[in-house]
Scaffold this motif. Structure first.
Motif, mmCIF file in Angstrom:
data_model
loop_
_atom_site.group_PDB
_atom_site.id
_atom_site.type_symbol
_atom_site.label_atom_id
_atom_site.label_comp_id
_atom_site.label_asym_id
_atom_site.label_seq_id
_atom_site.Cartn_x
_atom_site.Cartn_y
_atom_site.Cartn_z
ATOM 1 N N SER A 147 2.944 30.698 -23.461
ATOM 2 C CA SER A 147 4.039 29.833 -22.649
ATOM 3 C C SER A 147 5.143 30.681 -23.118
ATOM 4 O O SER A 147 5.329 31.422 -24.277
ATOM 5 N N PRO A 148 6.030 30.804 -22.120
ATOM 6 C CA PRO A 148 7.269 31.532 -22.389
ATOM 7 C C PRO A 148 8.370 30.737 -23.288
ATOM 8 O O PRO A 148 9.604 31.017 -23.512
ATOM 9 N N ALA A 184 -2.618 34.039 -20.742
ATOM 10 C CA ALA A 184 -4.073 33.315 -20.167
ATOM 11 C C ALA A 184 -3.621 32.390 -19.138
ATOM 12 O O ALA A 184 -3.114 31.242 -19.887
ATOM 13 N N ALA A 185 -3.660 32.342 -17.932
ATOM 14 C CA ALA A 185 -3.335 31.550 -16.918
ATOM 15 C C ALA A 185 -4.113 30.045 -16.850
ATOM 16 O O ALA A 185 -5.479 30.403 -16.832
ATOM 17 N N MET A 186 -3.492 29.043 -17.259
ATOM 18 C CA MET A 186 -4.158 27.800 -17.264
ATOM 19 C C MET A 186 -3.377 26.736 -16.495
ATOM 20 O O MET A 186 -2.264 26.914 -16.107
ATOM 21 N N ASN A 187 -4.138 25.429 -16.213
ATOM 22 C CA ASN A 187 -3.364 24.602 -15.347
ATOM 23 C C ASN A 187 -2.077 24.027 -16.076
ATOM 24 O O ASN A 187 -1.383 23.240 -15.367
ATOM 25 N N GLN A 192 5.368 27.192 -11.489
ATOM 26 C CA GLN A 192 6.475 27.762 -10.984
ATOM 27 C C GLN A 192 7.631 27.897 -12.197
ATOM 28 O O GLN A 192 8.051 28.989 -12.364
ATOM 29 N N LYS A 193 7.657 27.040 -12.931
ATOM 30 C CA LYS A 193 8.706 26.993 -13.919
ATOM 31 C C LYS A 193 8.207 27.963 -14.989
ATOM 32 O O LYS A 193 8.928 28.719 -15.700
ATOM 33 N N HIS A 194 6.825 28.024 -15.560
ATOM 34 C CA HIS A 194 6.437 28.699 -16.439
ATOM 35 C C HIS A 194 6.389 30.401 -15.964
ATOM 36 O O HIS A 194 6.698 31.078 -16.655
ATOM 37 N N ILE A 195 6.023 30.511 -14.579
ATOM 38 C CA ILE A 195 6.101 31.781 -14.319
ATOM 39 C C ILE A 195 7.575 32.606 -14.214
ATOM 40 O O ILE A 195 7.732 33.455 -14.504
ATOM 41 N N TYR A 199 8.789 35.617 -16.356
ATOM 42 C CA TYR A 199 9.613 36.672 -15.774
ATOM 43 C C TYR A 199 10.761 36.923 -16.344
ATOM 44 O O TYR A 199 11.148 38.266 -16.417
ATOM 45 N N ASP A 200 11.558 36.117 -16.648
ATOM 46 C CA ASP A 200 12.579 36.249 -17.426
ATOM 47 C C ASP A 200 12.419 36.917 -18.750
ATOM 48 O O ASP A 200 13.128 37.676 -19.180
#
Length: 412
Positions: A147-148, A184-187, A192-195, A199-200
């Motif tokens: 997670s970011p 590792a992309a999970m549900n 959108q918040k995490h992406i 990105y930031d």
């Protein structure tokens, strides 16, 4: 964790079928990109770990073993090796003072093979502090984030190590080593918040982004896996925010309108060297996620050329060349590009379905024809780059460069 018999089924070898495609031809073998799990130890307990049941503490690595593996890789023309799977600094137990990681890096580099490192941050930090000459030989570094957001990342890792990951990003940035934040992309972490948060984070460190959608190696991973809708919505947002460097996810290649694709790379251009077993053997498999598809041969005794011709590899290449023999794919307008999707994901979903079938003739559960995603994707989005990253054409993965970061790259 209690180690059950089923948990270690893959150590029996030859668990799954290898004859589903009969005498059908197979795609050409061009092994260029390899992953290598150096050890069996990791101090963290990530809830989604895909390699925990492929690591059982056995013998330590020796330098002669490393020499043997590197010689085999060189002889078949391998170009890149990514060191990951466990936390790579722990090649010989959790005492990092016994590590052979610097020896491995120098050996591969001396053989003309580009070396990448995938780490939570710990391996990069230790290398930089204690073996800086080895650190500076790395071609690129992937730093893993769940997670970011620090609290979420630490909770999923079972340790307060978010700042270690940030430190590794800073060290690689200061050294001018290409770096990628990997998720590792999970549900729960692909919203959108995490992406936007990822990105930031990447733009602050002039880093690329790599996404591996979670593969359900164990049945309990289904509680974490992406829905098809989240898969397409998340990647559509990433492709809006980033320029795409690698489009190794076959369903994504299909929805972006690409006319040609190498499809799933496993067993064709890439394979995985597993950690040493308790018996002192090193097995090789076409895909890091399918532990029961290890070749029965031992890399310390048998040559890679022989291993690559084993039935476990042949079935991957037959599937790649003959997607019309995959259930539900014959006649599909996207078959040339998608090719039935990711072989590992298709296999694992079939394996953990109520029928529990081991088969390579299942199609990807994210099949774009079946899902019919409503998200908008750019046409043929790959950008030209002279930079070679070790995860290009290795695994079904996606790599993007934040458009802001891409502008900075072009200026330096």
């Amino acid at each position: 964790m209690t180690i059950s018999e089923s948990f270690l089924d893959h150590y029996k070898l030859s668990v799954g079928p290898t004859n589903e495609f009969g005498s059908l031809a197979e795609t050409k073998t061009t092994p260029k990109n390899v992953g290598w799990t150096l050890g069996n130890d990791c101090p963290f307990k990530c809830t989604h770990c895909y390699s925990m049941n492929a690591r059982l503490k056995g013998k330590d690595l020796s330098t002669w073993m490393v020499d043997r593996v590197v010689r085999e890789l060189f002889d078949i023309g391998v170009e890149t090796v990514n060191l990951g799977g466990n936390e790579p600094i722990f090649t010989n137990g959790l005492n990092a003072n016994k590590t052979l990681l610097p020896y491995v890096i120098h050996s591969l580099y001396s053989a003309g093979i580009k070396v990448g490192l995938t780490t939570s941050g710990i391996s990069a930090i230790r290398l930089h502090a204690e073996h800086k000459e080895s650190f500076l030989l790395l071609n690129d570094i992937d730093i893993s984030f769940d997670s970011p957001f620090p609290e979420e990342h630490n909770a999923n890792r079972g340790a307060r190590i978010f700042e270690h990951a940030i430190t590794a990003l800073c060290l690689s940035q200061e050294a001018g080593i290409p770096r990628t934040v990997i998720l590792a992309a999970m549900n729960w972490n692909f919203s959108q918040k995490h992406i936007h948060g990822l990105y930031d984070l990447a733009t602050r460190h002039n880093s690329d982004i790599r996404i591996n959608p979670l593969k359900p190696v164990l049945p309990e991973h289904f509680d974490l896996a992406l829905s098809a809708e989240m898969y397409y919505e998340g990647f559509a947002l990433l492709m809006e925010l980033c320029d795409t460097l690698e489009l190794g996810e076959p369903p994504l290649a299909a929805v972006t309108g690409r006319q040609t694709s190498n499809r799933c790379p496993c067993g064709r251009s890439s394979f995985r060297i597993h950690s040493i077993t308790p018996e002192g053997r090193i097995h090789v498999s076409p895909c890091v996620y399918l532990h029961d598809y290890k070749s029965e041969l031992d890399l310390l005794e048998d040559g890679l050329n022989k291993i690559l011709e084993s039935p476990q590899f042949k079935v991957f290449r037959q599937r790649n060349l003959n997607p019309s023999h995959i259930s539900g794919c014959k006649g599909c307008s996207l078959i040339t590009t998608c090719g039935g999707g990711c072989a590992a994901r298709a296999y694992l979903y079939a394996l953990h379905s109520p029928e529990g079938k081991r088969t390579f003739r299942a199609k990807d559960p994210y099949c774009p024809k079946e899902v019919k995603p409503t998200s908008t994707f750019p046409n043929t989005p790959l950008i030209a780059t002279s930079q070679r990253l070790v995860h290009m054409d290795y695994l079904c993965t996606w790599i993007g460069r934040p458009k802001y970061a891409n502008a900075i790259y072009s200026e330096t």
